[in-house]
Design an enzyme around this catalytic site. Sequence first.
Site, PDB file in Angstrom:
ATOM      1  CB  SER A   1     -42.197  39.638  18.408  1.00 35.76           C
ATOM      2  OG  SER A   1     -41.905  39.862  17.030  1.00 35.76           O
ATOM      3  CG  ASP A   2     -36.389  36.102  19.334  1.00 35.32           C
ATOM      4  OD1 ASP A   2     -35.978  36.367  18.198  1.00 35.32           O
ATOM      5  OD2 ASP A   2     -35.785  35.347  20.110  1.00 35.32           O
ATOM      6  CB  SER A   3     -37.910  36.148  14.333  1.00 34.99           C
ATOM      7  OG  SER A   3     -37.107  35.402  15.155  1.00 34.99           O
ATOM      8  CG  ASP A   4     -41.014  32.786  12.996  1.00 31.36           C
ATOM      9  OD1 ASP A   4     -41.802  33.162  12.113  1.00 31.36           O
ATOM     10  OD2 ASP A   4     -39.869  32.375  12.757  1.00 31.36           O
ATOM     11  CB  ALA A   5     -42.319  35.702  19.560  1.00 30.51           C
TER      12      ALA A   5
END
Length: 798
Positions: free
Chosen positions: A332-336
Amino acid sequence: MPAFGIALLLVAGLAAAADPDRPAFAPMPEIYRDGWIDFNKNGRQDVYEDRGASIDARVGDLLAQMTSDEKTAQMATLYGYGRVLKDPLPTKQWKRALWKDGIGNIDEMHNGWGDGGKGPYSRDIRRHVWAMNEVQRFFVEQTRLGIPVDFTNEGIRGVEAYRATSFPMQIGIGHTWDKALVRKIGRITGLEARAMGYTNVYAPILDVARDQRWGRMEEVYGESPYLAARLGVEMVKGMQQDHAVASTAKHFVVYSANKGAREFMARTDPQVAPREVEDVHVAPFAAAVREAGLLGVMASYNDYDGVPIAGSHYWLTERLRDEFGFRGYVVSDSDAVEYLHNKHAVAADEKDAARQAAEAGLNIRTNFTPPEDYVLPLREAVRDGSLPMSVVDRRVGEILRVKFVLGIFDRPYIESAEPALRLLDSPAHREVALQATRESLVLLKNAGRALPLSKNLRSVAVIGPNADDDHYAQRHYGPSGGDTVTVLEGVRAKLGDGVDVRYAKGVEASGANWPKIETLPEPLTAEEQAGIDAAVRAATGADVAIVVLGDGENTVGESKSRTSLDLPGRQLELLQAVHATGTPVVLVLVNGRPMSINWADANVPAILEAWFPGDQGGTAIADALFGDYNPGGKLTVTFPRTAGQIPYNFPTKPYAQSELEKSRTNGALYYFGHGLSYTTFAYSNLRIGPKRQRLGGNVEVSVDVRNSGARAGDEVVQLYTRDLVASVTTYEKNLRGFERIHLAPGETRTVSFTLGPDDLKLWNRQMRHVVEPGMFRVMVGSGSEDIRLQAEFEIVAE
């Protein structure tokens, strides 16, 4: 004892000598056998420990031995020291932490970025290698099954490590149009990363630029999906050669079309039609998977048509895995994942978000928070039955497969620091980086042959906020700590002590009250006026003024989109004041996005675009300014005259950027593919064969290109196509081939291209990707608006 075991014991046994902090755990030499490692410490060789067994068999055997907690631990990232991890080395407390059961990957460990750069293991290569081995040794020796971690890191302009080889920012690399060079950059990135202990690098960025205001313009190859695909494939192949590292491309998918080019929490709701999604945003990822065997993908924050990508089975499984054939793992892109709940509001809580992401096809949640924030809700979903164990097994199996493919189970440690000492920023690697920096330069304007400058000068003024600033080579997602050559230093080194080289900064890149002054101008401050006055004094009486303007730390980058494309801050006032002295002016741009430099284009005779050029930027720029290098880069982005024209980009549909209106500014400042040279090139003898081809066949195109000038130089030969009659509207020009060639004066070379069925496909009214019979136009030239030759061919039904 086998040589592998001895080497390992030497690394571990020299702990006291290599570092004042003794290891928290004594080595376990007994698990290192002849040709295999007893990861689960049971005294016999299991299938997953047998390097001669198939990868599928090894994955299956290991999965069968794992508990639910061990499996879910593999589905999270532990961010490294200075990010989330508080310890630079394993401690006794790790035996009580969540990662006592293992962890999927550790990101940015001792890579020199952020607070981690203050630690003891990022700058000394020998200590770095020892520390990376110590961390890996914890997982091999102190966890039940000994599953090694995948050490991930950034690397879009060279691996993000202290004193790694520094390449231009990715937008600069795109402007080289050099596929072979990008393959070399990928290879160097992979080799240096693995030598430092990193086995997975988050590169390349395969997003395609659509809005020049976007803060992350600096991180993409350009506006053309074809160019992004061709360069992206080469980068992935270079990085993954000999399984040096896994390449994890980002950000999948439709990430670079945020509404209004907004960033930060607004990375959502892309305004893109389905066919543009396929043609522009999906195509580079599909090519990287199908042609280069891409092993990693980062799922983006955003939604598309109301469905967040991180929770989309359609995008992460049906398209990525089932259609493209992806066999790696998705992070995931950090908070995705969290955004499924707290931003997009499609999940009721964190447990529901974790379930949706795993079922969609996300393998590892990667965020700047402790891994238990994700793993504990994930385990709850497994316990209550809302997340089937069969889904967990698929996700974990895909993670383990990549670790086996990369040889992490067979070579979990860095056996010596010597390769890293030999490779990082080596003379050979620096030479490739210098080539990349030179090739990234684009000569935007050269009226009256103002360039190249003579070296027989008495005095030169080097002016501007980017003239003696090296921050452009220290930006995120790449190396730090290198010996950067600024433009001022490059000019002084080029001209020597016999020429008076004066310097004045003038103004800051953004200035006081930024970004308020972008929309509400204010008078110059006393400090700004004094800086401009000093620049005027430096320019007055000089033979030439080299003014170096562009972007700064506050004007471009992630979450730094703009409302204007004009020169930031007070830079235009500085340029105008220097120009008013009467001293001849050359403008150099050091920046991360196209700029609406209308006044400069109208008044300054020579403009050189350098992007963010890496450590050797000053050397390369001076080479070009003084004629020791002939710039040959071409624009991969469009320069609008004003932000009011946006969206204004390449490729475009018929008349979508019509230039017939009388109530607004028309036309681009510089078009896609534009770029000048100190020499000239003539095109002739365009050949196409066959002129009539059946569906499924190839069409061969060739053209002769001659250096018709007096200097050796590079030309980027560009081939565009147009489907003349189709069932749906198609782009006016599709880039479908390019070659960068070097020609001596008078030299002629034949450049050949093959157009295959994929180059002619469109998404028809039924959204099927097909070639429709009919006439196609081929256009060959030096830019999208500098077409030299064209002809047509026909595709006929069987």
